[in-house]
Design a protein around this motif. Structure first.
Motif, PDB file in Angstrom:
ATOM      1  N   ILE A  88     -50.896  20.580 -24.078  1.00 15.91           N
ATOM      2  CA  ILE A  88     -49.736  20.843 -23.223  1.00 15.91           C
ATOM      3  C   ILE A  88     -49.552  19.637 -22.316  1.00 15.91           C
ATOM      4  O   ILE A  88     -50.521  19.114 -21.761  1.00 15.91           O
ATOM      5  N   SER A  89     -48.334  19.172 -22.170  1.00 16.41           N
ATOM      6  CA  SER A  89     -48.084  17.984 -21.343  1.00 16.41           C
ATOM      7  C   SER A  89     -48.105  18.355 -19.864  1.00 16.41           C
ATOM      8  O   SER A  89     -47.932  19.516 -19.475  1.00 16.41           O
ATOM      9  N   GLN A  90     -48.286  17.348 -19.027  1.00 15.57           N
ATOM     10  CA  GLN A  90     -48.246  17.586 -17.586  1.00 15.57           C
ATOM     11  C   GLN A  90     -46.891  18.151 -17.154  1.00 15.57           C
ATOM     12  O   GLN A  90     -46.810  18.945 -16.198  1.00 15.57           O
ATOM     13  N   PHE A  91     -45.834  17.784 -17.847  1.00 17.18           N
ATOM     14  CA  PHE A  91     -44.490  18.236 -17.480  1.00 17.18           C
ATOM     15  C   PHE A  91     -44.309  19.726 -17.766  1.00 17.18           C
ATOM     16  O   PHE A  91     -43.768  20.458 -16.934  1.00 17.18           O
ATOM     17  N   GLU A  92     -44.782  20.165 -18.942  1.00 13.04           N
ATOM     18  CA  GLU A  92     -44.707  21.600 -19.234  1.00 13.04           C
ATOM     19  C   GLU A  92     -45.647  22.381 -18.323  1.00 13.04           C
ATOM     20  O   GLU A  92     -45.326  23.503 -17.902  1.00 13.04           O
ATOM     21  N   GLN A  93     -46.810  21.820 -18.007  1.00 10.67           N
ATOM     22  CA  GLN A  93     -47.706  22.470 -17.056  1.00 10.67           C
ATOM     23  C   GLN A  93     -47.003  22.719 -15.725  1.00 10.67           C
ATOM     24  O   GLN A  93     -47.104  23.808 -15.144  1.00 10.67           O
ATOM     25  N   HIS A  94     -46.330  21.692 -15.230  1.00 15.28           N
ATOM     26  CA  HIS A  94     -45.632  21.803 -13.952  1.00 15.28           C
ATOM     27  C   HIS A  94     -44.591  22.923 -14.015  1.00 15.28           C
ATOM     28  O   HIS A  94     -44.512  23.772 -13.110  1.00 15.28           O
TER      29      HIS A  94
ATOM     30  N   ARG B 131     -46.711  15.624  -7.505  1.00 15.07           N
ATOM     31  CA  ARG B 131     -45.709  15.703  -8.576  1.00 15.07           C
ATOM     32  C   ARG B 131     -46.373  15.289  -9.878  1.00 15.07           C
ATOM     33  O   ARG B 131     -47.544  14.900  -9.899  1.00 15.07           O
ATOM     34  N   VAL B 132     -45.605  15.332 -10.963  1.00 12.82           N
ATOM     35  CA  VAL B 132     -46.063  14.721 -12.212  1.00 12.82           C
ATOM     36  C   VAL B 132     -46.215  13.222 -11.975  1.00 12.82           C
ATOM     37  O   VAL B 132     -45.555  12.643 -11.110  1.00 12.82           O
ATOM     38  N   HIS B 133     -47.097  12.598 -12.760  1.00 17.73           N
ATOM     39  CA  HIS B 133     -47.529  11.240 -12.398  1.00 17.73           C
ATOM     40  C   HIS B 133     -47.597  10.348 -13.622  1.00 17.73           C
ATOM     41  O   HIS B 133     -47.906  10.787 -14.728  1.00 17.73           O
ATOM     42  N   ASN B 134     -47.330   9.057 -13.393  1.00 14.05           N
ATOM     43  CA  ASN B 134     -47.336   8.062 -14.461  1.00 14.05           C
ATOM     44  C   ASN B 134     -48.637   8.077 -15.262  1.00 14.05           C
ATOM     45  O   ASN B 134     -48.638   7.946 -16.492  1.00 14.05           O
ATOM     46  N   SER B 135     -49.759   8.263 -14.589  1.00 12.24           N
ATOM     47  CA  SER B 135     -51.046   8.246 -15.289  1.00 12.24           C
ATOM     48  C   SER B 135     -51.258   9.475 -16.156  1.00 12.24           C
ATOM     49  O   SER B 135     -52.213   9.530 -16.941  1.00 12.24           O
ATOM     50  N   GLY B 136     -50.368  10.463 -16.056  1.00 14.74           N
ATOM     51  CA  GLY B 136     -50.463  11.658 -16.897  1.00 14.74           C
ATOM     52  C   GLY B 136     -49.542  11.652 -18.096  1.00 14.74           C
ATOM     53  O   GLY B 136     -49.500  12.632 -18.856  1.00 14.74           O
ATOM     54  N   HIS B 137     -48.821  10.551 -18.303  1.00 16.00           N
ATOM     55  CA  HIS B 137     -47.896  10.504 -19.442  1.00 16.00           C
ATOM     56  C   HIS B 137     -48.619  10.568 -20.787  1.00 16.00           C
ATOM     57  O   HIS B 137     -48.031  10.951 -21.805  1.00 16.00           O
ATOM     58  N   HIS B 138     -49.906  10.210 -20.792  1.00 18.15           N
ATOM     59  CA  HIS B 138     -50.655  10.284 -22.060  1.00 18.15           C
ATOM     60  C   HIS B 138     -50.713  11.704 -22.599  1.00 18.15           C
ATOM     61  O   HIS B 138     -50.909  11.916 -23.799  1.00 18.15           O
ATOM     62  N   THR B 139     -50.513  12.703 -21.733  1.00 16.30           N
ATOM     63  CA  THR B 139     -50.548  14.107 -22.187  1.00 16.30           C
ATOM     64  C   THR B 139     -49.362  14.448 -23.085  1.00 16.30           C
ATOM     65  O   THR B 139     -49.403  15.452 -23.796  1.00 16.30           O
ATOM     66  N   LEU B 140     -48.316  13.628 -23.071  1.00 18.14           N
ATOM     67  CA  LEU B 140     -47.159  13.890 -23.931  1.00 18.14           C
ATOM     68  C   LEU B 140     -47.526  13.835 -25.410  1.00 18.14           C
ATOM     69  O   LEU B 140     -46.945  14.548 -26.227  1.00 18.14           O
TER      70      LEU B 140
END
Length: 355
Positions: A263-269, A249-258
């Motif tokens: 592109i953020s991890q959330f939009e990637q997903h 899933r999306v992950h806490n350590s990827g929040h820096h992409t916001l």
């Protein structure tokens, strides 16, 4: 308009919804609490018992967390709507299955044993000078973990399956966010340095050198035929990476992409799930996050945090409980040195005495 259903209603769902709004997507959420963070901002909310209506309404279903109602996932998978699939999710229900799978596909992990009960776990821990004993079920963010040294008389919480891992004095921890599309294309975000305290992420920052993380991430998502974003945590020792665990899933350590990436991890997903065009994420600037754990984010605290240059505050709207993630702060800067300085300044504001 595409309809995306999120199983679970926490902060990961919130950020997925916020990042997907610009794509004109309808979001439905299923959970037990209509006042949970993602429930409050979704277009539609369904109670757990309404899982058939939820799945039938949505085009695609994705969980924001592994430990969700199994019948929702099974029904969604039967309809061909669930991404990632239950194979990837099931490995996370029991830690020993995850460890065995990683080892079986040739991905380096620390030496470990699987113990069927507490007595066996303590006996196996004697094979290592120092070990970490983890409950196979239910342990995350440092929960269900016990540090033991040879000769110790550690107390474990009853008979259940345990994973007994050799403790390694790693140099530091790191992670990578990887995304895989339905047609098998793989994309990576810049890896990040992670600073964990008592088993929970306190802060992290990117970029970080690779240390072989991309190669191992590629093997894992290919073997699983994975679709979507995955977070993978590593120990780095002597210039080499060892997988600690992964999150499907999306992950806490990827929040820096916001704040720090094209592109953020959330939009990637979302793009992976809905077959939207994807590209390799680029790092726009040095970026990181610090978690707000176990304390209320009142106006005073928010103001002091936002007085630090390069900060962006995410308040999850959750009740403050010990060690609970109630928000995080994105921090950006022009260099890693400046970024770390700002992260530590925010840390002193949030935790003036101790975490």
């Amino acid at each position: 308009m595409k309809s995306l259903g999120i199983v679970g209603a926490g902060q990961l769902g919130v950020m997925m919804i916020l990042e997907g709004r610009k794509l004109n997507i309808e979001f439905s959420v299923i959970g037990s609490d209509p006042q949970a963070p993602a429930s409050r901002i979704a277009d539609k909310f369904y109670h757990d018992k309404e899982y058939r209506e939820f799945v039938d309404h949505c085009d695609i279903i994705t969980p924001e967390f592994e430990h969700v109602d199994r019948q929702i996932l099974e029904y969604a998978e039967k309809q061909g709507k669930l991404f990632p699939d239950t194979k990837s999710l099931d490995l996370k229900l029991e830690r020993h299955r995850e460890k065995l799978y990683l080892r079986d596909i040739g991905i380096p992990v620390v030496d470990f044993y699987v113990a069927e009960n507490a007595s066996a776990a303590l006996s196996m821990s004697e094979k290592f000078d120092e070990s970490i004993i983890k409950t196979s079920k239910g342990g995350y963010d440092g929960k269900g973990q016990f540090h033991a040294k040879k000769g110790d008389s550690a107390e474990l919480p009853g008979d259940q399956v345990y994973v007994v891992e050799k403790f390694i004095p790693f140099d530091f921890e790191a992670s990578i966010i990887v995304a895989r599309t339905k047609d098998g294309r793989i994309f990576f975000n810049q890896p990040s340095y992670n600073y964990n305290q008592d088993g929970i992420l306190l802060y992290n920052y990117a970029p970080c050198d690779d240390y072989g993380m991309r190669e191992k991430a590629s093997i894992l998502v290919e073997k699983l035929n994975y679709v979507g974003v995955m977070g993978i945590e590593f120990f780095i020792k002597d210039g080499k990476s060892i997988v600690n665990e992964f999150a499907p899933r999306v992950h806490n350590s990827g929040h820096h992409t916001l704040s720090g990436s094209t592109i953020s991890q959330f939009e990637q997903h979302i793009r992976c799930l809905l077959d939207l065009p994807m590209h390799e994420p680029g790092l726009l600037t040095h970026s990181g996050i610090i978690n707000v754990l176990g304390r209320e984010i009142d106006d005073s605290l928010a103001g002091r945090i936002l007085s630090v240059p390069g900060t962006l505050l995410y308040n999850y709207g959750k009740k403050a409980l010990p060690r609970r993630k109630v928000g995080h702060v994105n921090v950006t800067a022009s260099s890693n040195q400046e970024l770390l300085s700002r992260l530590l300044e925010v840390k002193r504001i949030i935790y003036p005495e101790r975490v």
